[in-house]
Scaffold this motif. Sequence first.
Motif, PDB file in Angstrom:
ATOM      1  N   GLU A 107     -18.872  -7.528 -14.458  1.00 28.79           N
ATOM      2  CA  GLU A 107     -17.867  -7.345 -13.415  1.00 28.79           C
ATOM      3  C   GLU A 107     -18.420  -6.584 -12.218  1.00 28.79           C
ATOM      4  O   GLU A 107     -17.687  -6.191 -11.318  1.00 28.79           O
ATOM      5  N   HIS A 126      -2.386  -3.040 -10.038  1.00 30.40           N
ATOM      6  CA  HIS A 126      -3.435  -4.051  -9.933  1.00 30.40           C
ATOM      7  C   HIS A 126      -4.251  -3.876  -8.657  1.00 30.40           C
ATOM      8  O   HIS A 126      -4.888  -4.820  -8.181  1.00 30.40           O
ATOM      9  N   CYS A 138     -11.358  -1.978 -19.366  1.00 30.14           N
ATOM     10  CA  CYS A 138     -10.697  -1.889 -20.677  1.00 30.14           C
ATOM     11  C   CYS A 138     -11.729  -1.798 -21.799  1.00 30.14           C
ATOM     12  O   CYS A 138     -12.628  -2.628 -21.907  1.00 30.14           O
ATOM     13  N   HIS A 194      -3.299  -0.702 -14.491  1.00 28.62           N
ATOM     14  CA  HIS A 194      -4.325   0.263 -14.891  1.00 28.62           C
ATOM     15  C   HIS A 194      -4.747   1.092 -13.681  1.00 28.62           C
ATOM     16  O   HIS A 194      -4.415   0.758 -12.538  1.00 28.62           O
ATOM     17  N   GLU A 206      -5.953  -4.558 -24.256  1.00 33.20           N
ATOM     18  CA  GLU A 206      -5.995  -5.551 -23.186  1.00 33.20           C
ATOM     19  C   GLU A 206      -4.626  -5.855 -22.597  1.00 33.20           C
ATOM     20  O   GLU A 206      -4.471  -6.009 -21.376  1.00 33.20           O
ATOM     21  N   GLU A 207      -3.601  -5.946 -23.437  1.00 33.35           N
ATOM     22  CA  GLU A 207      -2.268  -6.297 -22.949  1.00 33.35           C
ATOM     23  C   GLU A 207      -1.729  -5.227 -21.998  1.00 33.35           C
ATOM     24  O   GLU A 207      -1.216  -5.536 -20.918  1.00 33.35           O
ATOM     25  N   SER A 208      -1.843  -3.962 -22.398  1.00 32.29           N
ATOM     26  CA  SER A 208      -1.392  -2.872 -21.528  1.00 32.29           C
ATOM     27  C   SER A 208      -2.224  -2.817 -20.259  1.00 32.29           C
ATOM     28  O   SER A 208      -1.705  -2.586 -19.165  1.00 32.29           O
ATOM     29  N   TYR A 209      -3.517  -3.036 -20.400  1.00 30.32           N
ATOM     30  CA  TYR A 209      -4.413  -3.014 -19.245  1.00 30.32           C
ATOM     31  C   TYR A 209      -4.016  -4.066 -18.221  1.00 30.32           C
ATOM     32  O   TYR A 209      -3.995  -3.790 -17.014  1.00 30.32           O
ATOM     33  N   GLN A 210      -3.678  -5.252 -18.681  1.00 27.41           N
ATOM     34  CA  GLN A 210      -3.319  -6.329 -17.766  1.00 27.41           C
ATOM     35  C   GLN A 210      -2.003  -6.055 -17.050  1.00 27.41           C
ATOM     36  O   GLN A 210      -1.781  -6.538 -15.937  1.00 27.41           O
ATOM     37  N   ARG A 211      -1.126  -5.260 -17.670  1.00 25.11           N
ATOM     38  CA  ARG A 211       0.136  -4.909 -17.007  1.00 25.11           C
ATOM     39  C   ARG A 211      -0.088  -3.926 -15.864  1.00 25.11           C
ATOM     40  O   ARG A 211       0.721  -3.839 -14.942  1.00 25.11           O
ATOM     41  N   THR A 245      -7.292  -3.301  -6.486  1.00 22.38           N
ATOM     42  CA  THR A 245      -8.720  -3.488  -6.741  1.00 22.38           C
ATOM     43  C   THR A 245      -9.528  -2.476  -5.944  1.00 22.38           C
ATOM     44  O   THR A 245      -9.053  -1.903  -4.959  1.00 22.38           O
TER      45      THR A 245
END
Length: 327
Positions: free
Chosen positions: A82, A173, A55, A49, A42-47, A175
């Motif tokens: 989502e 990020h 994730c 993707h 999750e941490e890497s994903y939030q930085r 979308t």
Amino acid sequence: HNRFSKRYDRRVMEVRFKVVPPVKVFNLPLYEHHLVIDTRGEESYQRGHVVSAICYPPWSPTLSNEEQDASLLKFIHKVIDECLRPENPDPVVVYGNGDDAFEHAQWLAKRLEILKTDRLSVAKLAPTASKQSEKLDPVEYFCLTIADKTREVWLLQGGYDAFCKEYDYLCGHLTFVEMAPLPHHMTDHVYLGSRAVLLEAGYLNNLHITHLILSPHQSIDWEQLTGISVLKCDVKDTDYQDMTGCWSAAISFIENAKRENRSARVLIKLVGRSRSASVVLAYLTKMCHMSLEQAWKHVHDVCNKIDQSLVYYEQLQLWTSSKEICL
């Protein structure tokens, strides 16, 4: 027997597992909403993707089969919540840090194969679904979509960093709703456009397009293309158009671009896809040492929407048999 009990021939329904380079994922294209799974945590994903990725970190190897199924069910709920139910679930793309997602991707491939070969496993993952109702439970629908349509699971070679290095516009990020139709990356330096691909400065800069091959008959704000080198090929969308002059000029233009800039990216957009594809075919045969048959197979593999009857194939056969080319 109920609708979950249908079984399939494993030889027909096997889920193939493949390791693929970033260009294969780019050319899906991602704009058509494939299921992309980020296993980095999750941490890497939030930085940052890959666009549209969800994730789903690897589970602990100590988990039981039931706990593994529970983790998969939780992931499916996340996808549904989502509103990212895949329109194109074949292939499913998996990536991690470097190539460390290999084991997780293989597990997913095997798990999806179980869904495909035995519908009872769908009932296990979607226990709340009503077997008598005509309306499918969302989890049931997701599982059946995967079971019916997924043929391959792709592991992204080199992981997130390798993809981001080549296609940074599709990372971070961004979308899905912010995306625009993408060109196809045909070979080093060369991209194939279509009518849907935008000719806007910001979009072209995001894709690092440095050179354009266009038709002067296109409706374009030419002033906004400042800083991008442009070759105008005066070709019309007719069956009897002589393309040979355009092919020779385009090849010279691409080769000059490569000599001037090792990172050059040339987008070919002669209004539609067919004339543009003919330029790619000409380039592959003359500069990449392919036969016309090999070039056609490559182009069609990358973009199967291209129609051979519309790419001036007979002209190409005559032209490629000639040794005359001016570079």
